[in-house]
Design a protein around this motif. Structure first.
Motif, PDB file in Angstrom:
ATOM      1  N   MET A  82      -0.491  -5.683   3.458  1.00  0.00           N
ATOM      2  CA  MET A  82      -1.210  -5.360   2.221  1.00  0.00           C
ATOM      3  C   MET A  82      -1.842  -3.975   2.337  1.00  0.00           C
ATOM      4  O   MET A  82      -2.559  -3.692   3.291  1.00  0.00           O
ATOM      5  N   ARG A  83      -1.577  -3.109   1.359  1.00  0.00           N
ATOM      6  CA  ARG A  83      -2.182  -1.788   1.319  1.00  0.00           C
ATOM      7  C   ARG A  83      -3.519  -1.856   0.586  1.00  0.00           C
ATOM      8  O   ARG A  83      -3.769  -2.767  -0.205  1.00  0.00           O
ATOM      9  N   TYR A  84      -4.351  -0.838   0.843  1.00  0.00           N
ATOM     10  CA  TYR A  84      -5.681  -0.866   0.237  1.00  0.00           C
ATOM     11  C   TYR A  84      -5.629  -0.645  -1.263  1.00  0.00           C
ATOM     12  O   TYR A  84      -6.552  -1.039  -1.982  1.00  0.00           O
ATOM     13  N   ASP A  85      -4.570  -0.017  -1.786  1.00  0.00           N
ATOM     14  CA  ASP A  85      -4.482   0.130  -3.242  1.00  0.00           C
ATOM     15  C   ASP A  85      -4.184  -1.214  -3.900  1.00  0.00           C
ATOM     16  O   ASP A  85      -4.705  -1.517  -4.982  1.00  0.00           O
ATOM     17  N   ALA A  86      -3.360  -2.056  -3.239  1.00  0.00           N
ATOM     18  CA  ALA A  86      -3.114  -3.399  -3.768  1.00  0.00           C
ATOM     19  C   ALA A  86      -4.371  -4.259  -3.689  1.00  0.00           C
ATOM     20  O   ALA A  86      -4.661  -5.052  -4.600  1.00  0.00           O
ATOM     21  N   GLU A  99       3.094  -2.895 -10.142  1.00  0.00           N
ATOM     22  CA  GLU A  99       3.524  -2.477  -8.807  1.00  0.00           C
ATOM     23  C   GLU A  99       2.731  -1.243  -8.404  1.00  0.00           C
ATOM     24  O   GLU A  99       2.869  -0.176  -9.009  1.00  0.00           O
ATOM     25  N   PRO A 100       1.857  -1.359  -7.409  1.00  0.00           N
ATOM     26  CA  PRO A 100       1.077  -0.180  -6.999  1.00  0.00           C
ATOM     27  C   PRO A 100       1.981   0.883  -6.384  1.00  0.00           C
ATOM     28  O   PRO A 100       2.922   0.571  -5.651  1.00  0.00           O
ATOM     29  N   TRP A 101       1.679   2.116  -6.696  1.00  0.00           N
ATOM     30  CA  TRP A 101       2.501   3.243  -6.247  1.00  0.00           C
ATOM     31  C   TRP A 101       1.562   4.246  -5.603  1.00  0.00           C
ATOM     32  O   TRP A 101       0.755   4.892  -6.261  1.00  0.00           O
ATOM     33  N   LEU A 102       1.632   4.357  -4.290  1.00  0.00           N
ATOM     34  CA  LEU A 102       0.712   5.204  -3.536  1.00  0.00           C
ATOM     35  C   LEU A 102       1.506   6.265  -2.789  1.00  0.00           C
ATOM     36  O   LEU A 102       2.418   5.946  -2.024  1.00  0.00           O
ATOM     37  N   ARG A 103       1.168   7.507  -3.019  1.00  0.00           N
ATOM     38  CA  ARG A 103       1.791   8.626  -2.320  1.00  0.00           C
ATOM     39  C   ARG A 103       0.729   9.616  -1.895  1.00  0.00           C
ATOM     40  O   ARG A 103      -0.249   9.853  -2.630  1.00  0.00           O
TER      41      ARG A 103
END
Length: 384
Positions: A152-156, A374-378
């Motif tokens: 799990m990413r922190y943005d999710a 859908e979280p999109w982190l770049r």
């Protein structure tokens, strides 16, 4: 949070003493020398760009070709190893690498700073004391032990807390298998001082999932005490009995009385055994140091379960973050436990189970305002 030995693995050093960090403010920067000892250092300049403006720098990198064989660097690997054994500090070593580079002076100021940053990351081990927060711990686990939090990413995690509308005095139901990350983040928001919120960490099996991350968050006493664990079967059974018109509070009080009587009987048996053996030095209750906190999250008592499952109460929100459970089946079982118009959010590493659940909930008209996100982190690099 330090262990009893107060050591940690930092970079290439396996056992670094954390004693210098005790009592220091958050944000303090430290450097690890060759002997694995922390000592105070200046604030880490990595990530802070101070390059000259393009119009002030007339150099160009188009004629510079850094060979892969490192022939542009005058210092060999043996020379660098010898300097490290001599106790040369990391910043001094980076300075020597810049001085012995045949192409460093010809690079633009921006390229020079990128070169310094790259060498500092390789030869300089610095740590910064950060306050444990949900984002910091989630990010650390994602890069070090992602399996613990099911990747799990922190943005999710932030999206889950946002869509569940968590805040002070809330009463969310959290069903997760991310090592306690979601429950700890929820407790951080719900368990404010003076608030009356409660986070119920529900579990599908007979035993609760791991919630070890709650111990790493350094939560306040109010935030730690607001988290309870409860099996979903007990909550559903209590809700069914309430709907049948049974007085669940009475049966819960009788069950708690029986549990207390059994615990007192076991304690009395232990006292009698100690008296028979003549052991007067051992105490039944160990003295607890000041600031002691329980390691395990408290399980909800029968009366608390009866209160949480009361139809007039209901959970203010629902968070589902357990990939082992089918989202549609879990939502069908848990949504009746929520209050009317309560928001809910479900997370899964794969989109297809969530899409199936979304379609089924819309078809059966069990919820409104549904969306699949859908979280999109770049990460991007930019100049000031």
């Amino acid at each position: 949070m330090t262990t009893e030995r107060r050591t940690a693995c930092v970079g290439k050093h396996r056992e670094v003493s954390l004693e210098p960090l005790l009592g220091q403010p958050f944000g303090s920067c430290y450097e690890v020398n060759q002997d694995g000892i922390l000592y105070p250092a200046e604030r880490d300049p990595i990530g802070e760009w101070h390059a000259a403006k393009p119009e002030d720098d007339h150099r160009s990198n188009k004629e510079i070709f850094d060979r892969k064989d490192a022939s542009a660097q005058g210092l060999s690997h043996d020379d660098i190893a010898r300097l490290k054994k001599q106790g040369v500090a990391g910043d001094e070593l980076v300075q020597k690498l810049c001085e012995n580079s045949a192409t460093f002076s010809d690079k633009t100021a921006f390229a020079q700073e990128k070169y310094v940053k790259k060498k500092m990351l390789k030869h300089l081990t610095r740590v910064r004391a950060r306050q444990p927060s949900a984002r910091a711990i989630c990010e650390a686990y994602f890069y070090k032990q992602p399996a613990t939090t099911n990747w799990m990413r922190y943005d999710a995690l932030g999206l889950l807390l946002l869509h569940a509308n968590l805040g002070a005095n809330a009463q969310p139901l959290v069903v997760e298998a991310c090592g306690g990350l979601v429950a700890a983040a929820a407790a951080e928001r719900v368990g404010a001082e003076g608030a009356s919120g409660r986070v119920c960490a529900g579990h599908a099996g007979p035993h609760c999932n791991s919630l070890d991350i709650i111990k790493l968050m350094n939560l306040s006493t109010a935030a730690r005490e607001c988290v309870v664990t409860a099996p979903l079967t007990a909550l559903l059974d209590a809700r069914a009995r309430w709907k049948r018109g049974e007085d669940v509070d009475v049966s819960a009080a009788a069950e708690e009385t029986a549990i207390a009587a059994a615990r007192e009987a076991a304690l009395e048996t232990k006292r009698a055994k100690m008296a028979a053996e003549g052991d007067q030095t051992q105490s039944l209750q160990k003295e607890r140091a000041e600031g002691w906190r329980p390691k395990r999250t408290a399980a909800a008592s029968p009366s608390v379960i009866a209160h949480l499952a009361r139809p007039s109460e209901g959970f203010t929100s629902l968070i589902l973050a357990s990939p082992a459970l089918e989202p549609l089946d879990a939502l069908r079982e848990c949504l009746p436990l929520c209050a009317p118009s309560a928001p809910f959010a479900a997370w899964c590493p794969f989109s297809q189970p969530l899409a199936d659940a979304l379609h089924a909930l819309r078809r059966d008209r069990l919820a409104v305002n549904l969306a699949l996100t859908e979280p999109w982190l770049r990460k991007h690099q930019g100049l000031p």
